[in-house]
Design an enzyme around this catalytic site. Structure first.
Site, PDB file in Angstrom:
ATOM      1  N   PRO A  37       1.397 -10.078  -3.676  1.00 39.81           N
ATOM      2  CA  PRO A  37       2.962 -10.312  -4.142  1.00 39.81           C
ATOM      3  C   PRO A  37       3.974  -9.497  -3.290  1.00 39.81           C
ATOM      4  O   PRO A  37       3.708  -8.447  -3.130  1.00 39.81           O
ATOM      5  CB  PRO A  37       3.052  -9.749  -5.555  1.00 39.81           C
ATOM      6  CG  PRO A  37       1.416  -9.081  -5.635  1.00 39.81           C
ATOM      7  CD  PRO A  37       0.728  -9.695  -4.681  1.00 39.81           C
ATOM      8  N   ASN A  38       5.193 -10.260  -3.167  1.00 39.29           N
ATOM      9  CA  ASN A  38       6.193  -9.805  -2.330  1.00 39.29           C
ATOM     10  C   ASN A  38       6.356  -9.796  -1.138  1.00 39.29           C
ATOM     11  O   ASN A  38       7.223  -9.496  -0.357  1.00 39.29           O
ATOM     12  CB  ASN A  38       6.715  -8.356  -3.218  1.00 39.29           C
ATOM     13  CG  ASN A  38       7.281  -8.832  -4.584  1.00 39.29           C
ATOM     14  OD1 ASN A  38       7.960  -9.859  -5.033  1.00 39.29           O
ATOM     15  ND2 ASN A  38       6.489  -7.804  -5.511  1.00 39.29           N
TER      16      ASN A  38
ATOM     17  N   ARG B  62      14.212  -6.941   3.426  1.00 41.67           N
ATOM     18  CA  ARG B  62      14.659  -5.800   2.397  1.00 41.67           C
ATOM     19  C   ARG B  62      13.658  -4.574   2.721  1.00 41.67           C
ATOM     20  O   ARG B  62      12.297  -4.969   3.057  1.00 41.67           O
ATOM     21  CB  ARG B  62      14.652  -6.021   0.933  1.00 41.67           C
ATOM     22  CG  ARG B  62      15.651  -6.904   0.184  1.00 41.67           C
ATOM     23  CD  ARG B  62      15.549  -7.398  -0.932  1.00 41.67           C
ATOM     24  NE  ARG B  62      15.736  -8.827  -1.064  1.00 41.67           N
ATOM     25  CZ  ARG B  62      15.297  -9.764  -1.915  1.00 41.67           C
ATOM     26  NH1 ARG B  62      14.529  -9.168  -3.028  1.00 41.67           N
ATOM     27  NH2 ARG B  62      15.374 -10.980  -1.993  1.00 41.67           N
TER      28      ARG B  62
ATOM     29  N   TYR C  99       8.888  -0.930   5.054  1.00 39.07           N
ATOM     30  CA  TYR C  99       8.125  -2.137   5.495  1.00 39.07           C
ATOM     31  C   TYR C  99       8.474  -3.000   6.683  1.00 39.07           C
ATOM     32  O   TYR C  99       7.644  -3.922   7.206  1.00 39.07           O
ATOM     33  CB  TYR C  99       7.857  -3.171   4.097  1.00 39.07           C
ATOM     34  CG  TYR C  99       7.452  -2.780   2.798  1.00 39.07           C
ATOM     35  CD1 TYR C  99       6.226  -2.151   2.768  1.00 39.07           C
ATOM     36  CD2 TYR C  99       8.143  -2.722   1.868  1.00 39.07           C
ATOM     37  CE1 TYR C  99       5.641  -1.494   1.652  1.00 39.07           C
ATOM     38  CE2 TYR C  99       7.877  -2.170   0.500  1.00 39.07           C
ATOM     39  CZ  TYR C  99       6.609  -1.643   0.599  1.00 39.07           C
ATOM     40  OH  TYR C  99       6.303  -1.318  -0.788  1.00 39.07           O
TER      41      TYR C  99
ATOM     42  N   ASN D  19      -4.231  -7.410   2.372  1.00 35.60           N
ATOM     43  CA  ASN D  19      -3.190  -6.483   1.685  1.00 35.60           C
ATOM     44  C   ASN D  19      -2.915  -7.096   0.226  1.00 35.60           C
ATOM     45  O   ASN D  19      -2.046  -8.070   0.310  1.00 35.60           O
ATOM     46  CB  ASN D  19      -2.048  -6.435   2.498  1.00 35.60           C
ATOM     47  CG  ASN D  19      -0.908  -5.276   1.849  1.00 35.60           C
ATOM     48  OD1 ASN D  19      -1.094  -4.965   0.693  1.00 35.60           O
ATOM     49  ND2 ASN D  19      -0.010  -5.182   2.726  1.00 35.60           N
TER      50      ASN D  19
ATOM     51  N   ALA E 224       0.921  -4.882  -4.736  1.00 39.88           N
ATOM     52  CA  ALA E 224       0.691  -4.305  -5.939  1.00 39.88           C
ATOM     53  C   ALA E 224      -0.261  -4.542  -6.863  1.00 39.88           C
ATOM     54  O   ALA E 224      -0.889  -3.652  -7.482  1.00 39.88           O
ATOM     55  CB  ALA E 224       2.035  -4.596  -6.741  1.00 39.88           C
TER      56      ALA E 224
ATOM     57  N   GLU F 275      -9.287  -3.712   3.919  1.00 38.67           N
ATOM     58  CA  GLU F 275      -8.076  -3.527   3.143  1.00 38.67           C
ATOM     59  C   GLU F 275      -7.088  -2.856   4.088  1.00 38.67           C
ATOM     60  O   GLU F 275      -7.244  -2.049   4.745  1.00 38.67           O
ATOM     61  CB  GLU F 275      -8.392  -2.571   1.746  1.00 38.67           C
ATOM     62  CG  GLU F 275      -7.363  -2.270   0.872  1.00 38.67           C
ATOM     63  CD  GLU F 275      -7.582  -1.374  -0.044  1.00 38.67           C
ATOM     64  OE1 GLU F 275      -8.786  -0.849  -0.201  1.00 38.67           O
ATOM     65  OE2 GLU F 275      -6.611  -0.972  -0.926  1.00 38.67           O
TER      66      GLU F 275
ATOM     67  N   HIS G  43      -2.785  -1.496   4.160  1.00 44.72           N
ATOM     68  CA  HIS G  43      -1.426  -1.408   3.299  1.00 44.72           C
ATOM     69  C   HIS G  43      -0.501  -1.081   4.659  1.00 44.72           C
ATOM     70  O   HIS G  43      -1.084  -0.215   5.637  1.00 44.72           O
ATOM     71  CB  HIS G  43      -1.583  -0.599   2.287  1.00 44.72           C
ATOM     72  CG  HIS G  43      -2.375  -0.786   1.302  1.00 44.72           C
ATOM     73  ND1 HIS G  43      -2.049  -1.955   0.502  1.00 44.72           N
ATOM     74  CD2 HIS G  43      -3.744  -0.456   1.015  1.00 44.72           C
ATOM     75  CE1 HIS G  43      -2.855  -2.159  -0.322  1.00 44.72           C
ATOM     76  NE2 HIS G  43      -3.956  -1.388  -0.073  1.00 44.72           N
ATOM     77  N   ILE G  44       0.742  -1.395   4.612  1.00 50.05           N
ATOM     78  CA  ILE G  44       1.756  -1.276   5.600  1.00 50.05           C
ATOM     79  C   ILE G  44       2.139   0.186   5.392  1.00 50.05           C
ATOM     80  O   ILE G  44       2.015   0.869   6.468  1.00 50.05           O
ATOM     81  CB  ILE G  44       2.956  -2.017   5.495  1.00 50.05           C
ATOM     82  CG1 ILE G  44       2.435  -3.699   5.756  1.00 50.05           C
ATOM     83  CG2 ILE G  44       4.033  -1.805   6.412  1.00 50.05           C
ATOM     84  CD1 ILE G  44       3.248  -4.728   5.102  1.00 50.05           C
TER      85      ILE G  44
ATOM     86  N   ARG H   7       2.888   8.177  -1.553  1.00 48.99           N
ATOM     87  CA  ARG H   7       4.051   7.568  -2.338  1.00 48.99           C
ATOM     88  C   ARG H   7       3.422   8.135  -3.874  1.00 48.99           C
ATOM     89  O   ARG H   7       2.601   9.021  -3.972  1.00 48.99           O
ATOM     90  CB  ARG H   7       3.683   6.024  -2.161  1.00 48.99           C
ATOM     91  CG  ARG H   7       4.131   5.831  -0.680  1.00 48.99           C
ATOM     92  CD  ARG H   7       4.318   4.181  -0.259  1.00 48.99           C
ATOM     93  NE  ARG H   7       5.454   3.690  -1.099  1.00 48.99           N
ATOM     94  CZ  ARG H   7       5.637   2.435  -1.327  1.00 48.99           C
ATOM     95  NH1 ARG H   7       4.752   1.548  -0.588  1.00 48.99           N
ATOM     96  NH2 ARG H   7       6.482   1.883  -2.064  1.00 48.99           N
TER      97      ARG H   7
HETATM   98  O1  CA2 Z   1       2.279  -0.677   1.771  1.00 47.98           O
HETATM   99  C1  CA2 Z   1       1.577  -1.862   1.437  1.00 47.98           C
HETATM  100  O2  CA2 Z   1       1.276  -2.539   2.277  1.00 47.98           O
HETATM  101  C2  CA2 Z   1       1.558  -2.128  -0.167  1.00 47.98           C
HETATM  102  O3  CA2 Z   1       0.489  -2.835  -0.195  1.00 47.98           O
HETATM  103  C3  CA2 Z   1       2.945  -2.875  -0.293  1.00 47.98           C
HETATM  104  C4  CA2 Z   1       3.225  -3.358  -1.653  1.00 47.98           C
HETATM  105  C5  CA2 Z   1       3.055  -2.135  -2.590  1.00 47.98           C
HETATM  106  O4  CA2 Z   1       3.270  -2.403  -3.911  1.00 47.98           O
HETATM  107  C6  CA2 Z   1       1.780  -1.355  -2.467  1.00 47.98           C
HETATM  108  O5  CA2 Z   1       1.802  -0.283  -3.134  1.00 47.98           O
HETATM  109  C7  CA2 Z   1       1.497  -0.929  -0.907  1.00 47.98           C
HETATM  110  C8  CA2 Z   1       4.797  -4.001  -1.973  1.00 47.98           C
HETATM  111  C9  CA2 Z   1       4.926  -5.032  -1.113  1.00 47.98           C
HETATM  112  C10 CA2 Z   1       6.277  -5.574  -1.293  1.00 47.98           C
HETATM  113  O6  CA2 Z   1       6.825  -5.831  -0.091  1.00 47.98           O
HETATM  114  C11 CA2 Z   1       8.046  -6.040   0.123  1.00 47.98           C
HETATM  115  C12 CA2 Z   1       8.503  -6.090   1.570  1.00 47.98           C
HETATM  116  C13 CA2 Z   1       9.823  -6.396   1.766  1.00 47.98           C
HETATM  117  C14 CA2 Z   1      10.773  -6.039   0.653  1.00 47.98           C
HETATM  118  C15 CA2 Z   1      10.474  -5.924  -0.599  1.00 47.98           C
HETATM  119  C16 CA2 Z   1       9.131  -5.748  -1.068  1.00 47.98           C
END
Ligand code: CA2
Length: 139
Positions: free
Chosen positions: A9-10, A17, A22, A71, A74, A95, A97-98, A104
């Site tokens: 998601p997202n 953003r 990210y 990835n 959340a 797995e 994560h960026i 965090r």
């Molecule tokens: O660091 C990562 O890759 C995460 O998987 C990213 C997730 C976060 O909930 C994890 O804890 C760590 C969030 C992805 C949201 O991506 C966005 C990208 C641009 C703007 C807003 C959100």
């Protein structure tokens, strides 16, 4: 070798953003770079904001692909269903994560994916996906 990249998601918002966390590249643009950097790999890409769709796709890719780069965003921290799917599939899952989860909030230190994953990469920005692909070529 067929590798399925699956984003949760997202992550469809990448590049639009929160660039400090990210980056400022869309995943589609980065995927083109990955395809050029790894011509020997057949890369598929799936993104969903819906937990069940991610479970379905992990199951499908787990049967059809040689590896999965996941990835779960959340859902990593909340989804027993995604964790169970990762454990159930034949294809190895890396797995990614960026961001650096260790720096965090504490709830991001919990992963339902890691126990079923072959390995975990985080904190290297989008390059983590390239590192994950590289890991499949080393085997
Ligand atoms: O660091 C990562 O890759 C995460 O998987 C990213 C997730 C976060 O909930 C994890 O804890 C760590 C969030 C992805 C949201 O991506 C966005 C990208 C641009 C703007 C807003 C959100």
């Amino acid at each position: 070798m067929k590798i399925a990249i699956i984003n949760g998601p997202n992550l469809n918002l990448l590049g639009s953003r929160e660039p400090d966390l990210y980056g400022s590249t869309t995943f589609e643009a980065y995927l083109e770079e990955l395809r050029k950097a790894f011509p020997e790999l057949e890369l598929s890409y799936f993104q969903s904001n819906v937990e069940g769709e991610l479970v379905n796709h992990i199951q499908q890719a787990g049967a059809a692909a040689d590896g999965i780069v996941l990835n779960a965003a959340a859902y990593t921290h909340t989804s027993v269903a995604i964790g169970d799917a990762v454990k159930a599939v034949k294809a190895p899952v890396v797995e990614v994560h960026i961001s650096n989860l260790a720096t965090r909030e504490p709830f991001r230190h919990v992963s339902h994916v890691s126990a079923g994953a072959k390995g975990v990469i985080f904190g290297f920005g989008l390059s983590g996906y390239a590192l994950a692909l590289q890991s499949f070529l080393q085997d």
